[in-house]
Each structure stands twice: as structure tokens, then as C-alpha cells.
Scaffold this motif. Structure first.
Motif, PDB file in Angstrom:
ATOM      1  N   PRO A  17       4.107  -8.625  -4.885  1.00  0.00           N
ATOM      2  CA  PRO A  17       3.357  -7.548  -5.539  1.00  0.00           C
ATOM      3  C   PRO A  17       1.874  -7.554  -5.176  1.00  0.00           C
ATOM      4  CG  PRO A  17       4.878  -8.562  -7.083  1.00  0.00           C
ATOM      5  CD  PRO A  17       4.916  -9.413  -5.841  1.00  0.00           C
ATOM      6  N   ASP A  18       1.267  -8.743  -5.104  1.00  0.00           N
ATOM      7  CA  ASP A  18      -0.159  -8.798  -4.807  1.00  0.00           C
ATOM      8  C   ASP A  18      -0.446  -8.316  -3.389  1.00  0.00           C
ATOM      9  OD1 ASP A  18      -2.910  -9.760  -5.634  1.00  0.00           O
ATOM     10  OD2 ASP A  18      -2.629 -10.891  -3.785  1.00  0.00           O
ATOM     11  N   ARG A  19       0.332  -8.773  -2.424  1.00  0.00           N
ATOM     12  CA  ARG A  19       0.085  -8.373  -1.041  1.00  0.00           C
ATOM     13  C   ARG A  19       0.277  -6.867  -0.865  1.00  0.00           C
ATOM     14  NH1 ARG A  19       2.312  -8.096   4.275  1.00  0.00           N
ATOM     15  NH2 ARG A  19       0.968  -9.124   5.809  1.00  0.00           N
ATOM     16  N   ARG A  20       1.307  -6.331  -1.475  1.00  0.00           N
ATOM     17  CA  ARG A  20       1.546  -4.896  -1.374  1.00  0.00           C
ATOM     18  C   ARG A  20       0.417  -4.102  -2.015  1.00  0.00           C
ATOM     19  NH1 ARG A  20       6.795  -3.372  -4.038  1.00  0.00           N
ATOM     20  NH2 ARG A  20       6.542  -1.407  -2.905  1.00  0.00           N
ATOM     21  N   ALA A  21      -0.091  -4.600  -3.142  1.00  0.00           N
ATOM     22  CA  ALA A  21      -1.175  -3.892  -3.823  1.00  0.00           C
ATOM     23  C   ALA A  21      -2.469  -3.931  -3.008  1.00  0.00           C
ATOM     24  CB  ALA A  21      -1.405  -4.505  -5.202  1.00  0.00           C
ATOM     25  N   VAL A  22      -2.746  -5.076  -2.403  1.00  0.00           N
ATOM     26  CA  VAL A  22      -3.940  -5.209  -1.566  1.00  0.00           C
ATOM     27  C   VAL A  22      -3.843  -4.269  -0.360  1.00  0.00           C
ATOM     28  CG1 VAL A  22      -5.171  -6.760   0.007  1.00  0.00           C
ATOM     29  CG2 VAL A  22      -4.508  -7.552  -2.273  1.00  0.00           C
ATOM     30  N   ARG A  23      -2.697  -4.245   0.280  1.00  0.00           N
ATOM     31  CA  ARG A  23      -2.516  -3.391   1.455  1.00  0.00           C
ATOM     32  C   ARG A  23      -2.602  -1.911   1.066  1.00  0.00           C
ATOM     33  NH1 ARG A  23      -0.463  -5.876   6.016  1.00  0.00           N
ATOM     34  NH2 ARG A  23       0.920  -4.160   6.613  1.00  0.00           N
ATOM     35  N   ALA A  24      -2.091  -1.555  -0.091  1.00  0.00           N
ATOM     36  CA  ALA A  24      -2.171  -0.163  -0.543  1.00  0.00           C
ATOM     37  C   ALA A  24      -3.628   0.241  -0.755  1.00  0.00           C
ATOM     38  CB  ALA A  24      -1.372   0.020  -1.822  1.00  0.00           C
ATOM     39  N   ALA A  25      -4.437  -0.682  -1.309  1.00  0.00           N
ATOM     40  CA  ALA A  25      -5.849  -0.393  -1.542  1.00  0.00           C
ATOM     41  C   ALA A  25      -6.592  -0.196  -0.227  1.00  0.00           C
ATOM     42  CB  ALA A  25      -6.489  -1.526  -2.347  1.00  0.00           C
ATOM     43  N   ILE A  26      -6.310  -1.048   0.747  1.00  0.00           N
ATOM     44  CA  ILE A  26      -6.989  -0.941   2.044  1.00  0.00           C
ATOM     45  C   ILE A  26      -6.552   0.329   2.766  1.00  0.00           C
ATOM     46  CG2 ILE A  26      -7.308  -2.028   4.297  1.00  0.00           C
ATOM     47  CD1 ILE A  26      -6.846  -4.717   2.911  1.00  0.00           C
ATOM     48  N   ARG A  27      -5.262   0.596   2.731  1.00  0.00           N
ATOM     49  CA  ARG A  27      -4.747   1.797   3.378  1.00  0.00           C
ATOM     50  C   ARG A  27      -5.359   3.056   2.753  1.00  0.00           C
ATOM     51  NH1 ARG A  27       0.084   0.740   2.499  1.00  0.00           N
ATOM     52  NH2 ARG A  27       0.564  -0.430   4.396  1.00  0.00           N
ATOM     53  N   GLY A  28      -5.490   3.053   1.444  1.00  0.00           N
ATOM     54  CA  GLY A  28      -6.069   4.198   0.756  1.00  0.00           C
ATOM     55  C   GLY A  28      -7.537   4.411   1.078  1.00  0.00           C
ATOM     56  N   ALA A  29      -8.219   3.332   1.518  1.00  0.00           N
ATOM     57  CA  ALA A  29      -9.635   3.434   1.873  1.00  0.00           C
ATOM     58  C   ALA A  29      -9.836   3.677   3.369  1.00  0.00           C
ATOM     59  CB  ALA A  29     -10.362   2.160   1.452  1.00  0.00           C
ATOM     60  N   GLY A  30      -8.756   4.036   4.057  1.00  0.00           N
ATOM     61  CA  GLY A  30      -8.866   4.317   5.487  1.00  0.00           C
ATOM     62  C   GLY A  30      -8.737   3.107   6.383  1.00  0.00           C
TER      63      GLY A  30
END
Length: 326
Positions: free
Chosen positions: A79-92
Motif C-alpha cells: 500500500p505504501d509503495r503504491r501510494a507514493v507512486r500515485a503521488a509522484i505520477r499525479g505530480a507529473g
């Protein structure tokens, strides 16, 4: 005990000589502070809001087939890795493999004085480096052949042993645990170093590290990283490049202060020479200071290296540091 410390004899030269040596330590601290400030400016510029680890606790999660990539390690889908990657992806953010490759060249051809970079020489929080030599570290056998650019350790990614190999260490050797990141054309290597050092990269690498006692990441894990991207990567990377130069110069100045005291004690430099250099500096003349600094070596061996290898780099750094503090 206190009385033991109080009984230690110390050198007490002319006040001007004391100030000359003390100023080297003060200059070193100003350079370290400037380096820390530049690193903070970089981090603030590329910062991505990440979820707290407490909000993403857990080791497993349910994923859709469409989310599966080339890495089928269960750790890639915590869950943590997926959440971190989602945040980075959302920021371009982008995947590292779109603008870099990873290499691991080795060599067994080196001499005792060859520069060596072990994992202990890499600071976990900054771009500070403390390289040694093959002889000092008792290196034998195969070693990593260093090239200029970002590098990170495969071993225990939570230690965040990420660094940038400067030109002065290119051609040297290092720990075989190091992986070298090669930026593609048009991508600033210093910027890549900076984003690899971020907490977001650590939180992506930790879950995929394999091994019970010596967890490691591999080349594919690194290439799979999502990292922030900025169009002004050249300017941001330049901040970190200057920061590392400041760290190297700071270490050299600290060593210079120690060397000056030692040479005053053993008579290889006179108090009068140091006083003259300080008075000249008070008048804006660096010629005597330059002469003293260019003569200081790290050891008495015939091949002893200069403590300050390039005075022409040091002085502009000191001037810039004073301007920033003004």
C-alpha cells in the motif's frame, strides 16, 4: 578526567596567527552551511506531497491485472509503495528508464593509490563524500569501475547511500554494491542524483529489496522508479553540484587548520609567516595565503597529495559564501 584535559599543553601563537588558523575553520563551517542550504533549496523545489507511512500501513494490497508491470515482486505492490507512486505520477513524475540507464562496470586493474569509494564514504543525508584509497581500505580483487554521474547502493536501500561521482573520482574504484546511473542525452545527472536521494525513492526501493540479512535491489528495480521531473533540471542540478564542491572545500579547510598547527609545532612553518599572511589578508591581499596553502600536503610521503588541490576553485567559493551571508 577534567584535570587531565586541563594539563594538556597547547600551542598559543601570536593572536594574528590564531585568527589565521581559526578563520579556516570558520570558512569551512560557512561552506558546509551553504551546501546544506543549496540542498534544501533543491528538495523544496522538487517536493511532492507524500502520504504518511502510518496512513499507508500494510504489507499487501489487492491490485488489478492492469496495474501489474514487469516486476512481480509482492513488495512492489505494498500500500505504501503504491501510494507514493500515485503521488509522484499525479505530480507529473516519470519512470527512471525514460531518461537514464543503469550500469555496473568492474575492474581488477588498479594500484594502491587509486581513489576508492566505499559505502561508508557516502553520506546518507547529503552529497558529502569522504573517499579513500585502495591501500587504505585494503581492497583486493574485483571492484566497481567508477564513472562520473549518479550512483546508488544495491545494499540495504533504507540507508540511502546515493551519491554523485565527481570528475575527480572518475576512473577510480568503488564498492561492487554500487550501481551507476547513466543519464540519457539532455538529462542533467546532478538532477537525477537529487531525485534518487529523495524519500520518495527510498520508499519505493525498500519494499522490493530481496534478501533476509542483506536486502538488495537490482537494476530493474532502479529503472522502475518513479521520480519527480522538472523542466529546469539543469539549474536545479547546478545547486547540488555547487553543494558537493562546498563540502569538499570545507573538508580541505578543516584539514588545513589541523595541518597548520602541526607545522607550527614542528617548525616547518614559522609564526612570522602566518602573521604576515593574516595581515596581508586584512588588506585584501591573498598572495601570502595562497603560497602557504599551495605548500600543504596531506602526508610527508613523496606522493602526498595537496590538501587543497585547486586554490582557484576555493577562493571564488569563499567569496560567494561571504556574499550569501552578507
Amino acid at each position: 578526567m577534567q584535570e587531565h584535559v586541563e594539563s594538556v599543553p597547547i600551542l598559543l601563537p601570536h593572536p594574528a596567527a590564531q585568527r589565521y588558523i581559526g578563520d579556516k575553520v570558520r570558512q569551512a563551517e560557512r561552506l558546509r552551511e551553504r551546501a546544506r542550504r543549496l540542498e534544501a533549496e533543491f528538495c523544496n523545489a522538487v517536493a511532492v506531497a507524500l502520504p504518511s507511512t502510518s496512513a499507508t500501513a500494510g504489507k499487501t494490497s489487492r491490485v488489478e491485472t492492469s496495474e501489474l508491470g514487469r516486476n512481480l515482486n509482492p513488495g512492489a505492490y505494498t500500500p505504501d509503495r503504491r501510494a507514493v507512486r500515485a503521488a509522484i505520477r499525479g505530480a507529473g513524475g516519470r519512470s527512471l528508464d525514460t531518461f537514464a540507464g543503469v550500469e555496473s562496470p568492474t575492474t581488477d586493474s588498479y594500484i594502491r593509490t587509486t581513489a576508492y569509494l566505499g559505502l561508508d564514504a557516502i553520506d546518507s543525508a547529503t552529497c558529502r563524500l569522504k573517499p579513500s584509497t585502495a591501500e587504505a581500505e585494503a581492497v583486493v580483487g574485483t571492484a566497481r569501475l567508477l564513472r562520473e554521474g549518479p550512483a546508488l547502493s544495491r545494499l540495504r536501500p533504507y540507508l540511502n547511500k546515493v551519491t554523485y561521482i565527481p570528475p575527480s573520482l572518475a576512473g577510480g574504484i568503488g564498492s561492487t554494491e554500487l550501481l551507476l546511473v547513466r543519464p540519457k542525452a539532455g538529462v542533467n545527472g546532478w538532477f537525477l542524483y537529487g531525485v534518487l536521494k529523495l524519500e520518495s525513492s527510498v520508499r519505493q526501493l525498500n519494499p522490493v529489496a530481496n534478501g533476509s540479512t542483506h536486502p538488495r535491489v537490482n537494476r530493474e528495480d532502479v529503472l522502475d522508479l518513479l521520480v519527480p521531473w522538472r523542466d529546469d533540471h539543469e539549474a536545479l542540478g547546478a545547486k547540488l553540484q555547487t553543494a558537493q564542491t562546498c563540502y569538499f572545500a570545507s573538508s580541505a579547510l578543516t584539514a588545513t587548520a589541523t595541518a597548520l598547527v602541526e607545522r607550527l609545532i614542528d617548525g616547518r612553518i614559522t609564526e612570522a609567516d602566518v602573521v604576515v599572511a593574516q595581515k596581508a589578508l586584512d588588506g585584501g591581499d591573498r598572495s601570502a595565503d595562497r603560497e602557504i596553502l599551495m605548500a600543504l600536503r596531506r602526508s610527508d610521503a613523496p606522493d602526498g597529495k595537496l590538501i587543497i588541490s585547486d586554490i582557484d576553485i576555493l577562493y571564488p567559493l569563499l567569496d560567494e559564501s561571504e556574499d550569501n551571508d552578507a
